[in-house]
Scaffold this motif. Structure first.
Motif, PDB file in Angstrom:
ATOM      1  N   VAL A  35      25.595 -13.198 -31.932  1.00 48.83           N
ATOM      2  CA  VAL A  35      26.267 -14.288 -32.667  1.00 48.83           C
ATOM      3  C   VAL A  35      26.198 -13.985 -34.153  1.00 48.83           C
ATOM      4  O   VAL A  35      25.310 -13.253 -34.615  1.00 48.83           O
ATOM      5  N   PRO A  36      27.132 -14.554 -34.948  1.00 45.15           N
ATOM      6  CA  PRO A  36      27.093 -14.331 -36.405  1.00 45.15           C
ATOM      7  C   PRO A  36      25.925 -15.088 -37.033  1.00 45.15           C
ATOM      8  O   PRO A  36      25.347 -15.996 -36.431  1.00 45.15           O
ATOM      9  N   GLU A  37      25.586 -14.724 -38.271  1.00 48.94           N
ATOM     10  CA  GLU A  37      24.435 -15.314 -38.940  1.00 48.94           C
ATOM     11  C   GLU A  37      24.690 -16.739 -39.408  1.00 48.94           C
ATOM     12  O   GLU A  37      23.758 -17.386 -39.894  1.00 48.94           O
ATOM     13  N   ASP A  38      25.917 -17.256 -39.270  1.00 46.54           N
ATOM     14  CA  ASP A  38      26.179 -18.665 -39.568  1.00 46.54           C
ATOM     15  C   ASP A  38      26.129 -19.520 -38.302  1.00 46.54           C
ATOM     16  O   ASP A  38      26.527 -20.676 -38.292  1.00 46.54           O
ATOM     17  N   PHE A  39      25.611 -18.920 -37.224  1.00 40.60           N
ATOM     18  CA  PHE A  39      25.450 -19.651 -35.959  1.00 40.60           C
ATOM     19  C   PHE A  39      24.497 -20.824 -36.173  1.00 40.60           C
ATOM     20  O   PHE A  39      23.476 -20.710 -36.857  1.00 40.60           O
ATOM     21  N   ASP A  40      24.823 -22.003 -35.591  1.00 45.43           N
ATOM     22  CA  ASP A  40      24.025 -23.224 -35.784  1.00 45.43           C
ATOM     23  C   ASP A  40      22.745 -23.127 -34.948  1.00 45.43           C
ATOM     24  O   ASP A  40      22.704 -23.522 -33.777  1.00 45.43           O
ATOM     25  N   VAL A  41      21.674 -22.606 -35.574  1.00 45.66           N
ATOM     26  CA  VAL A  41      20.420 -22.409 -34.851  1.00 45.66           C
ATOM     27  C   VAL A  41      19.626 -23.693 -34.701  1.00 45.66           C
ATOM     28  O   VAL A  41      18.645 -23.748 -33.949  1.00 45.66           O
ATOM     29  N   SER A  42      20.003 -24.757 -35.425  1.00 46.15           N
ATOM     30  CA  SER A  42      19.271 -26.018 -35.340  1.00 46.15           C
ATOM     31  C   SER A  42      19.674 -26.828 -34.122  1.00 46.15           C
ATOM     32  O   SER A  42      19.029 -27.828 -33.807  1.00 46.15           O
TER      33      SER A  42
END
Length: 920
Positions: free
Chosen positions: A445-452
């Motif tokens: 996934v890209p680094e702007d993926f919503d990890v929260s």
């Protein structure tokens, strides 16, 4: 009416008043002197005899006669009170002396005459000082206080006792101070009065009676609720051989204030010591020292910690350079500048600088100085010196760590990339999550993926794995349980195996965050699954091999039992012409049996199925039996067989006699095989003896052909024959003896060594450790059989049930049993055996394992339950260790392995006969 004053006082009290340090006199009602003590006579300058009978006003002139008369009348009328007057004493030699007179009324009974008791104190000097110094009033109060304190001496409790420790009298200012009424006290002993606490008072009294010296004891009030302390002093007043006439005084003083003062003083002292220790400890812990610099003299003084910091003796330094003694030139200039500024501008300073101690050690210190102003100028500088070496080192270390941390972060990113591992953190308070770059890469996934959003993260996993991850994270947060999971993720068109781990981050008493790692273990998981498959295949192969060997063991040994049994029957009954044929047949059969046993042993060793069966071991007897076994073979070759046993070897050890015998049998057999002349020596020596353990060195040495050095390691390989010389006849053998020997010695946690020279011989040696037997336990040995013919038809009292499905084995076994006279019934399977058991009583059952219908396992189990009196002996050609272990679990330990020799069968029968008491 003249009264005798002494008649109203005990001798003890009379003596106390007479020797009092101040003047005491007694008057009758008419004012006539009837008693004067020594101090009063001294003040008057006359003897008591001359003074008695005269009016006291003739001796002491009062300043105001009217006051005197009114006071006496009042005392007589009220029958109480005290009158204090000042007057002059007419001393016969020294002239008039000023004195202070206290007059008090004394009555003993209402009906008896009244007496006046007077106390006289010489106040001439005080009076003179008052006049000279014009401080009469102040001085008079001091003198009055001092004199009153002297009077208070006789206001303590004074007991009069005789030599029997019986109370005869008591004087006390206030009877309420007594612990019992006076009339109940008199006439009783110390023991009667004080009870259990009597010894405390008896000790000083007995000491005063015995030595004539004062005896003292200090004690707390009898009532525990009363916080009062007293001092009892016993003084011998009148010694007498008659205890009833012996008199002593027991003076009790209230010392509560003194005790409290001493206790308070002790507490203050302890507090002061604690403060000093705390100061020293805090100074030592903080490495802080105090110092003072004298501007005028240049002298520097400091606390002990100062000298510890600079590593020198604790003494003041008086030279003007003392403040700079431990500084290099740049720091000297800095300190000198601050000192001059402090003296001139009266400004404190706070500086940090390096120093070199008296022993050359480099340190960093912080120096704080404050100028002290006296009479308008700075005379001293006081301050503290702190050892900040550790702080400086820590600061440098922090800076270094920060640099290392930056480098580590770079390496971490690189290592995570290489190892396919990423890190994560979840803040439980804010719900914010952090992933390292590699985690994004692992999930694709890209680094702007919503990890929260945990649902987006969990969507990569199956429903079962999602539940597992949620539960693990919940346990980590609620119960502080770390977790490591291996789960499968669906990422794009790929399936990845991931190792997901997490640990709680605890602050105070709660979990504030969770941290963990995610690792791609797909290659590792694939390799593990391949390994599991390979292991399963290997286990199947090993089981198949074991099953094959078990079957082959039974199938080969069963006909071999018939061959060896038939040969043994011929050995029991044969002609002279048949002797050589029988012996050759027996030799070939035994050789074939040893070959089969070696192959089975090697197979068990390869599968680690061989274990030591530890029991009590007679080592000298074991070596002796092995020598006797091979003696005829050695003699046939014309060589000597010698055994050398160390006499220090204990008679009883703990070991495995079967495996140790197998080791020595193989080594001795090989030695005799490869030795044509000379001798073979079996030697056992003690290496070390401990309290519960013995270290022994074994060796088998021969004078045979020897082994070349390049072959000395190969001879321990499987199926490796020994060294053959070209001109020698080939030696027979399987090449398994030494391989098995090596395995058995390694099973004993040891190693075998060989020392050989071609043409001179070989020596095989090893060391084993044995535990001593705790007690002299009997060793169960096979019963000695010297001549089988001695037991022909001698065991007719034994009735035996033979359960065997092989007709040849039945014939061979039955014939040998019949030879010894045993009554034998035969059954071809378990069901026939059960029918025979219903109709007959047997002493022993010889049970084969592999039979149609009911096998030996099932039959033995039934025999144990239904016929416990029958001795069960397992009769089997299956010698695999699993068989023995399986029967041991149900309590059957006796086995007769096929093929067997008549000696083994006879040994079993004799053992049964001995236990049942049937031997004829």
């Amino acid at each position: 009416m003249k009264m005798d004053f002494a008649g109203y006082l005990s001798p003890v009290m009379h003596e106390i008043l007479r020797e009092a340090p101040f003047g005491i006199f007694q008057l009758d009602r008419t004012g006539e002197l009837v008693f004067a003590n020594t101090a009063f006579c001294k003040l008057a300058g006359e003897s008591e005899k001359k003074l008695l009978g005269s009016g006291w006003t003739a001796i002491i002139g009062v300043d105001d006669g009217k006051v005197l008369q009114k006071g006496l009348d009042r005392i007589i009328r009220q029958r109480k009170g005290k009158l204090t007057l000042e007057g002059a004493l007419n001393h016969s030699k020294s002239g008039r002396r000023r004195c202070l007179v206290d007059i008090q009324l004394l009555t003993y009974r209402k009906s008896e005459p009244i007496f006046f008791m007077g106390y006289v104190r010489d106040i001439s000097k005080q009076h003179l000082l008052v006049q000279q110094l014009q401080r009469s009033e102040t001085r008079q109060r001091e003198l009055s206080t001092y004199l009153q304190s002297m009077i208070s001496v006789i206001e303590d409790i004074i007991f009069e006792l005789d030599g029997n420790q019986v109370f005869r009298n008591v004087w006390v200012r206030d009877e309420s101070l007594l612990f019992m009424p006076k009339n109940q006290l008199l006439g009783k002993s110390i023991q009667q009065v004080f009870g259990d606490r009597a010894p405390m008072f008896q000790k000083p009294v007995e000491e005063a009676i015995r030595t004539g010296k004062e005896g003292v004891v200090e004690y707390r009030h009898m009532d525990p609720a009363m916080d009062r302390w007293y001092r009892a002093k016993a003084v011998a007043v009148e010694a007498n051989d008659d205890p009833k006439a012996f008199r002593l005084a027991l003076i009790v003083q209230d010392i509560t204030e003194r005790v409290r003062y001493l206790d308070e003083l002790k507490r203050e002292k302890e507090k002061l010591e604690w403060y000093n220790k705390l100061y020293d400890f805090s100074s030592e812990l903080g490495k802080i020292a105090g110092w003072e610099y004298d501007v005028g003299t240049g002298e520097t003084r400091g606390t002990d910690q100062l000298y510890l910091i600079v590593d020198r003796a604790p003494e003041p330094v008086s030279d003007e350079e003392s403040a700079y003694a431990f500084l290099d030139m740049p720091e000297r200039d800095t300190l000198e500048k601050h000192i001059k500024q402090a003296v001139k501008a009266r400004k404190p300073y706070d500086i940090k600088m390096p120093i070199s101690t008296a022993i050359g050690k480099k340190k960093w210190v912080r120096v704080i100085g404050i100028p002290i102003v006296e009479e308008g100028r700075v005379t001293k500088i006081r301050g503290i010196l702190m050892d900040i070496t550790e702080q400086v080192a820590q600061r440098n270390a922090v800076e270094s760590i920060q640099q290392e941390l930056a480098r580590s972060n770079q390496l971490l990113d690189f290592s995570q990339q290489i190892s396919n591992t990423g890190g994560w953190e979840l803040d439980l308070a804010t719900g914010q999550a952090f992933w390292t770059k590699q985690v994004y890469a692992l999930y694709g996934v890209p680094e702007d993926f919503d990890v929260s959003n945990p649902e987006k993260y969990l969507s990569f996993f199956s429903a079962e794995d999602q539940r597992l991850i949620r539960d693990s994270m919940q346990d980590c947060r609620d119960h502080r349980l770390p977790y490591v999971l291996e789960v499968q993720a669906n990422i794009g068109n790929q399936k990845k195996w991931l190792r997901v781990s997490g640990v709680p981050v605890v602050e105070g008493e709660r979990v504030i965050a969770m941290r963990g790692a995610v690792m791609d273990i797909t290659p590792e998981k694939q390799a593990a699954m391949n390994l599991v498959q390979a292991k399963e295949l290997a286990e199947q192969a090993a089981k198949a091999k074991a099953d094959f060997l078990s079957v082959m063991s039974h199938e080969i040994r069963t006909p071999l039992n018939g061959i060896i049994g038939t040969a043994n029957l011929l050995r029991l009954r044969h002609t002279e012409q048949q002797h050589e044929i029988v012996e050759n047949l027996m030799f070939s059969a035994d050789h074939l049996l040893r070959l089969i046993n070696d192959i089975l042993d090697l197979s068990k060793m390869e599968r680690n199925k061989v274990e030591l069966a530890l029991t009590t071991l007679d080592l000298p007897g074991l070596v002796r039996n092995i020598r006797n076994q091979f003696l005829s073979l050695a003699e046939a070759k014309g060589i000597r067989l010698v055994s050398l046993m160390d006499q220090e070897i204990p008679a009883r050890l703990i070991g495995d006699p079967v495996r140790l015998g197998q080791i020595l049998n193989n080594l001795v057999s090989n030695a005799i095989k490869y030795t044509d002349t000379g001798k073979v020596t079996i030697a056992v020596q003690v290496v070390e003896q401990l309290e519960n353990r013995v270290y022994l060195h074994f060796s088998v040495k021969d004078t045979g052909m020897g082994i070349p050095k390049e072959l000395q390691e190969k001879i321990f390989d499987d199926f490796q024959q020994g060294y053959q010389q070209d001109d020698q006849q080939p030696r027979s053998g399987t090449g398994l003896g030494l391989a098995i020997t090596r395995h058995l010695i390694e099973l004993h946690q040891s190693k075998i060594f060989v020392d050989s020279t071609v043409g001179k011989g070989s020596e095989f040696s090893f060391e084993l450790v044995f535990d001593r037997a705790e007690k002299e336990e009997p060793i169960e040995l096979s019963l000695p059989v010297q001549n089988l013919s001695e037991y022909e038809s001698k065991l007719g009292s034994i009735r035996l049930l033979l359960v065997e499905d092989n007709k040849v084995n039945v014939m061979v076994t039955r014939e040998q049993l019949t030879y010894f006279g045993v009554q034998v019934d035969c059954a071809m399977n378990g069901h026939e055996a059960m029918e025979l058991l219903k109709a007959n009583t047997y002493d022993v059952a010889l049970v084969d394992l592999h039979m149609p219908g009911m096998d030996g396992y099932e039959l033995s189990t039934k025999l144990l339950k239904q016929y416990p009196a029958v001795k069960i002996v397992i009769f089997t050609a299956d010698i695999m260790g699993d068989v023995r272990f399986r029967f041991a679990q149900i309590g059957i330990y006796d086995m007769l392995n096929k093929p067997f020799v008549p000696e083994e069968l006879l040994g079993m029968l004799l053992k049964v006969a001995n236990k049942k008491g049937m031997r004829s």
